[in-house]
Design a protein around this motif. Structure first.
Motif, short mmCIF file in Angstrom:
data_model
loop_
_atom_site.label_atom_id
_atom_site.label_comp_id
_atom_site.label_asym_id
_atom_site.label_seq_id
_atom_site.Cartn_x
_atom_site.Cartn_y
_atom_site.Cartn_z
N LEU A 47 -88.20 2.01 56.10
CA LEU A 47 -88.56 1.75 54.44
C LEU A 47 -89.54 2.82 54.11
CD1 LEU A 47 -89.74 -1.96 55.58
CD2 LEU A 47 -87.68 -1.36 54.58
N VAL A 48 -89.59 3.87 54.83
CA VAL A 48 -90.56 5.10 54.15
C VAL A 48 -89.73 5.65 53.26
CG1 VAL A 48 -91.64 7.09 54.84
CG2 VAL A 48 -91.72 5.26 56.38
N SER A 49 -90.51 6.16 51.95
CA SER A 49 -89.99 6.71 51.02
C SER A 49 -91.02 7.61 50.39
CB SER A 49 -89.99 5.47 49.62
OG SER A 49 -89.74 6.26 48.32
N LYS A 50 -90.69 8.68 49.69
CA LYS A 50 -91.24 9.77 49.26
C LYS A 50 -91.87 9.64 47.90
CE LYS A 50 -89.41 13.13 52.31
NZ LYS A 50 -88.91 14.57 52.70
N GLY A 51 -91.41 8.47 47.37
CA GLY A 51 -91.59 8.16 45.79
C GLY A 51 -92.87 7.15 45.79
N ILE A 52 -93.00 6.43 44.54
CA ILE A 52 -94.10 5.61 44.36
C ILE A 52 -93.71 4.20 44.97
CG2 ILE A 52 -92.81 4.46 42.06
CD1 ILE A 52 -96.48 5.43 42.44
N ILE A 53 -92.36 3.80 45.43
CA ILE A 53 -92.03 2.84 46.10
C ILE A 53 -92.12 3.06 47.52
CG2 ILE A 53 -90.58 0.80 46.41
CD1 ILE A 53 -91.62 0.76 43.66
N ASN A 54 -93.45 2.80 48.12
CA ASN A 54 -93.56 3.23 49.62
C ASN A 54 -94.71 2.27 50.21
OD1 ASN A 54 -93.16 4.60 52.04
ND2 ASN A 54 -94.82 5.99 51.38
N PRO A 55 -94.16 1.27 51.10
CA PRO A 55 -92.78 1.27 51.68
C PRO A 55 -91.66 0.51 50.66
CG PRO A 55 -94.06 -0.54 52.58
CD PRO A 55 -94.86 0.30 51.57
N LEU A 56 -90.46 0.82 50.98
CA LEU A 56 -89.50 0.12 50.05
C LEU A 56 -89.64 -1.42 50.40
CD1 LEU A 56 -86.46 2.29 50.98
CD2 LEU A 56 -87.75 2.56 48.88
#
Length: 483
Positions: A47-56
């Protein structure tokens, strides 16, 4: 130093409020970047993201998107949606009961008659799934068991520019972020040496391709699509000017960045931070991009599979480059191929474009699958709307045309999260109206984001006093096509 009146001009009320809440913003940012600091459990790796949605919002099936955009709108009647009855009815008037009150363009509204015309091409069953496809697409037919065909797409606009804009942004009016911008904003980039959103163009004519079709709209500038070229310098203005060494270029950027940081501190304008980031990315791209764009090192078997030729500009080359970009972690890869706008001489012209795109489109799916990339790469193939069952202009033995038709059209999808060997949707015997499983453009966008682990209703950006999203105020995930 700025004079006071200069500062007053740039320090708007909105900028002042934004700067005055820096401390609260820092706390919020800190909680997002390191949840353990505030006692929150860390997100699962998936679920880890490098964007604004973190976690997914939920576990993704896809990590990236390859969008094969067929600019000009391929005829669904001649490629994906067989209508044998039309051959029998060729030359007869389209019944008023079929057309209803649907609008038509000014290009055919003045015709005395709207005469239907069947496809001159045969349809065949392909794969174990038995998908019906035109004889013009034998290679895509060869991957029928790996794709889902949607025959029931529909959209709102009836003309090219608003339709392309709508498909790209979820709105007919220019100015909003495109699909690739929303995706990279939400998920970030996996490769710091390449843009998160890359665009490749092919085709020599047809409808013009506006740069805003891959623009960032009101999102920060680093989320816009970056056009790569398959001939000459891969990216305009990235190479050093004549007489400038790499060391001198680095020194120039460093001094310029010092000035930018001073301005950023004085004004707090986020666009300055975007400029800083983009200059650094451009410098890193000088090393990473030329090697990436050189397909001459690919094996002969791979080049032959795509029909690619090093040093040339073609859809085949771009499909191979799309695979290479996917391997390098580019988040959204958009291929735009023109020349599908067939208002006249359709039989000859659609055959030409099918030949240019069929082999490479199928090769991309096969190549991704062989390398284990198809499982987490979502591939979308299609245009901005469909084509009319009636002919634009005179019907001749070997020539006729088809006008724009937003009421129903076809596209196909493959890869991350999409079922294989499936065909959904049904149109009437004329290929003019939807009968089953309608899929609006907003629904497609919602489904794409779902495959990436994003709830389309929660990916928003506040601009001009309201929250915006890719799906506007609509959109439903098409669960029928999901694994």
């Amino acid at each position: 130093m700025f004079l006071q009146n200069d500062i007053n001009k740039v320090l708007t009320r909105r900028a002042f409020l934004r700067r005055s809440t820096t401390s609260l913003g820092a706390v919020a940012l800190g909680s997002l970047l390191n949840q353990e600091l505030f006692g929150a459990a860390p997100a699962a790796p998936s679920l880890v993201s490098k964007g604004i949605i973190n976690p997914l919002h939920f576990a993704p099936r896809a990590k990236r998107v390859i969008y094969l955009f067929m600019s000009g709108a391929p005829s669904h009647i001649d490629l994906f949606d067989p209508k044998p009855k039309l051959k029998e009815l060729t030359g007869t008037e389209l019944p008023k009961s079929v057309r209803g009150d649907q609008r038509i363009t000014g290009m055919t509204s003045g015709q005395k008659q709207l005469l239907v015309v069947g496809s001159p091409y045969e349809f065949k069953s392909y794969g174990n799934c038995g998908a019906q496809l035109s004889e013009l697409l034998p290679n895509i037919g060869g991957i029928a068991d790996d794709i889902t065909i949607i025959r029931s797409m529909y959209t709102d606009p009836i003309n090219h520019d608003p339709a392309v804009t709508f498909f790209a942004t979820g709105n007919q009016q220019p100015g909003r972020p495109t699909m690739g911008s929303w995706v990279t904003y939400g998920l970030g980039s996996e490769n710091e040496n390449l843009p998160g959103y890359v665009v490749l163009l092919s085709g020599s004519g047809g409808q013009p391709l506006q740069a805003r079709y891959w623009g960032n709209g009101f999102l920060p500038g680093n989320y816009q699509g970056v056009q790569f070229r398959s001939q000459g310098d891969p990216v305009l203005y990235v190479s050093n000017p004549s007489g400038m060494s790499q060391k001198a270029r680095r020194q120039l950027i460093d001094r310029m960045q010092d000035l930018n940081r001073i301005q950023l501190g004085n004004l707090g304008d986020p666009e300055i931070a975007t400029h800083i980031e983009n200059y650094e990315l451009a410098f890193r791209m000088q090393t990473s991009v030329p090697e990436l764009m050189d397909i001459s090192k690919e094996s002969k078997s791979v080049l032959d599979m795509y029909g690619a030729e090093p040093g040339k500009s073609s859809f085949a080359n771009n499909c191979l480059l799309a695979r290479r970009l996917a391997e390098k972690g580019v988040r959204f890869i958009q291929l735009c191929h023109r020349d599908w706008d067939h208002h006249q001489n359709l039989p000859k012209e659609i055959q030409k474009q099918a030949k240019l795109t069929d082999q490479a489109s199928a090769a991309l799916i096969k190549d991704l699958k062989t390398r284990g990339l198809l499982e987490d790469t979502l591939v979308i193939w299609g245009g901005e709307f469909g084509r009319t069952t009636y002919s634009q202009g005179e019907i001749k033995k070997d020539s006729f045309g088809r006008d724009h038709h937003p009421r129903c059209f076809s596209l196909w999808m493959a890869g991350g999260g999409i079922k294989r060997g499936l065909t959904i949707g049904q149109t009437d015997d004329f290929g003019y109206n939807l009968l089953e499983d309608p899929v609006h453009v907003h629904d497609l966008h919602a489904t794409m984001l779902h495959c990436l682990g994003i709830n389309h209703e929660k990916l928003t950006y506040r601009s001009e006093g309201r929250n915006y999203r890719l799906t506007d105020v609509a959109g439903e995930v098409v669960k029928k096509i999901l694994i």
